[in-house]
Design a protein around this motif. Sequence first.
Motif, short mmCIF file in Angstrom:
data_model
loop_
_atom_site.label_atom_id
_atom_site.label_comp_id
_atom_site.label_asym_id
_atom_site.label_seq_id
_atom_site.Cartn_x
_atom_site.Cartn_y
_atom_site.Cartn_z
N ALA A 14 0.83 -1.21 0.00
CA ALA A 14 0.00 0.00 0.00
C ALA A 14 0.86 1.26 0.00
N MET A 15 1.89 1.26 0.85
CA MET A 15 2.78 2.42 0.92
C MET A 15 3.50 2.63 -0.41
N PHE A 18 1.16 3.88 -3.10
CA PHE A 18 0.80 5.29 -2.90
C PHE A 18 1.96 6.20 -3.30
N ALA A 19 3.17 5.84 -2.83
CA ALA A 19 4.35 6.66 -3.13
C ALA A 19 4.66 6.64 -4.63
N ARG A 21 2.58 6.15 -7.15
CA ARG A 21 1.58 6.94 -7.86
C ARG A 21 1.88 8.43 -7.73
N LEU A 22 2.26 8.80 -6.51
CA LEU A 22 2.58 10.20 -6.23
C LEU A 22 3.80 10.64 -7.03
N GLU A 23 4.83 9.80 -7.04
CA GLU A 23 6.05 10.15 -7.76
C GLU A 23 5.80 10.28 -9.26
N ARG A 25 3.03 11.10 -10.66
CA ARG A 25 2.30 12.36 -10.88
C ARG A 25 3.25 13.54 -10.82
N ALA A 26 4.19 13.48 -9.86
CA ALA A 26 5.16 14.57 -9.71
C ALA A 26 6.02 14.69 -10.96
N ALA A 29 3.97 16.15 -13.80
CA ALA A 29 3.75 17.60 -13.64
C ALA A 29 5.02 18.37 -13.95
N ARG A 32 5.62 18.49 -17.69
CA ARG A 32 4.73 19.41 -18.41
C ARG A 32 5.05 20.86 -18.09
N LEU A 33 5.52 21.11 -16.85
CA LEU A 33 5.89 22.48 -16.49
C LEU A 33 7.08 22.93 -17.32
#
Lengths: 55, 225, 228
Positions: A14-15, A18-19, A21-23, A25-26, A29, A32-33
């Motif tokens: 789970a950890m 979650f991490a 998926r977050l990474e 997304r980061a 982003a 794209r920036l």
Amino acid sequence: MAYLWAGYVLTWVAMAWFAWRLESRARDAARRLKKSPRGEAETPDARSENESVRA
Amino acid sequence: MEVWLRTWAILWKDILIEVRTKGTFNAMAFFAALILFIFSFAIGPDFDLLRRIAAGLLWVGITFTGLLALARTYHSEELAGGLEALLLYPGEPRAIFLGKLVGNLAVLLLVEVILYPVAAVLFHMDLTGKILPVAGIAFLGTLGFSVIGTFYAALTLHLRAREVMLPLLVLPLLVPVLLGAVSATAALVDPAAAGGVAGWVRLLIAFDVLYFVVCTWTFPVLLER
Amino acid sequence: MTELTASPRLKGWHRLLAFLAVATTVVGSIIGLFVVPPDAMQGNVQRLMYLHVPAAWLAFLAFFIVFVMAVLYLIQRDPRWDMIAAGSAEIGVLFTALTLILGSLWGKPIWGVWWTWDPRLTTTAILLVIYVGYLAVRSFAADPERRARWSAVVGIVGFADVPIVYLSVTWWRSLHQPPSSPMSMAPSMLWTLMLNVVAFTLLFGYLLVRKYQVAVAERALEDREAMR
């Protein structure tokens, strides 16, 4: 013992999930920036105009 | 003083609309009684079992009917931007909350006036001599229900999928109210039920006061443009 | 309007935090699984406690942060408070779900059932539902300003409910069974538990910092795309 291992493995998975998926997304982003250069959107005027349009 | 005048104006407006449009109250009361009727079928004619869980069934019925009523709280304002027009009047926006709160409370209490006798007959609840304390608990529970419900009805007003969102947000918060109302009613009505009434009444009062203050205080935040 | 680009000061933090979190979690898990002796009464299953208790502590910490950030947002209307609240709520829901599942896995061999209406268990479950509602409000509100305002209110009202829920559920259950008393712990167990609490807190810190950075970046992107 099965319950014990199920609990530990589930927590790790789970950890990590979650991490991860977050990474991703980061990364997405950040990429794209970089791709869209800082332009007029950063100026305060354009930003507030943008806000008012949305509201 | 001025707040109470406004509250009364909102309330009177809603009463007039309800009366003149031959509103939904009758259907709602009928629906509530129907729920209790359905429960009897679902659970069977076991005399003792029904009596033991009567308070719980009654409050599930009140909760479902209440959710119907809450979803309609701002119904008359939704057409033609009525809420925006109300907000244009100078003065305290909290009066809108108080007016709607009293309206919901009144509707639910009226439904309960019908529902309690129906439950007493169907579930063999013995209310003789206990009507006043039972009514007091019903009032405290319904007040807590209405405060939370009126507040969240305003919050979900502009939310997508709000028919689902209102119960989703309201029901978990209402756990203490339901526990308090059901346990206190059961302790009064069922001689076999253990536990005191006083603690639950204090809990209900604490819940009502806390949320009345919190919700009245933060209500204007919900209606900001 | 506050400047929303990622502040450079935060850039390196999450790497250090991530490293520390992974290191302490691995060490904590190894000690919890293999080094510390098993519980005399419950046997090896008791080792789940080294994850269950830290997860529960973090769930409450996360929701407390949501509450504080919601209050700060309503006072100052700074979107950054809202971003922290949103990240904290999401991590809190993850930890609450983990707490419940780990508790069930522990309860099945010890109590013989997956679920009992224990006050703490019931309160945690209600907590989960309240904050799932919080996240649902966020996902169903399109406008960022309204989303922040409404979810702040949900965060405040929901958090105020927690002590009342706990009190009411405790009374409700006390009619049927006495609440279980916390057992006394051997020092080695206590140290392992503490190590895992530190590990989970570091992990929480890393996830929260990262969530915040992502939220800032995505907000900047959103604003840019709206300009086109």
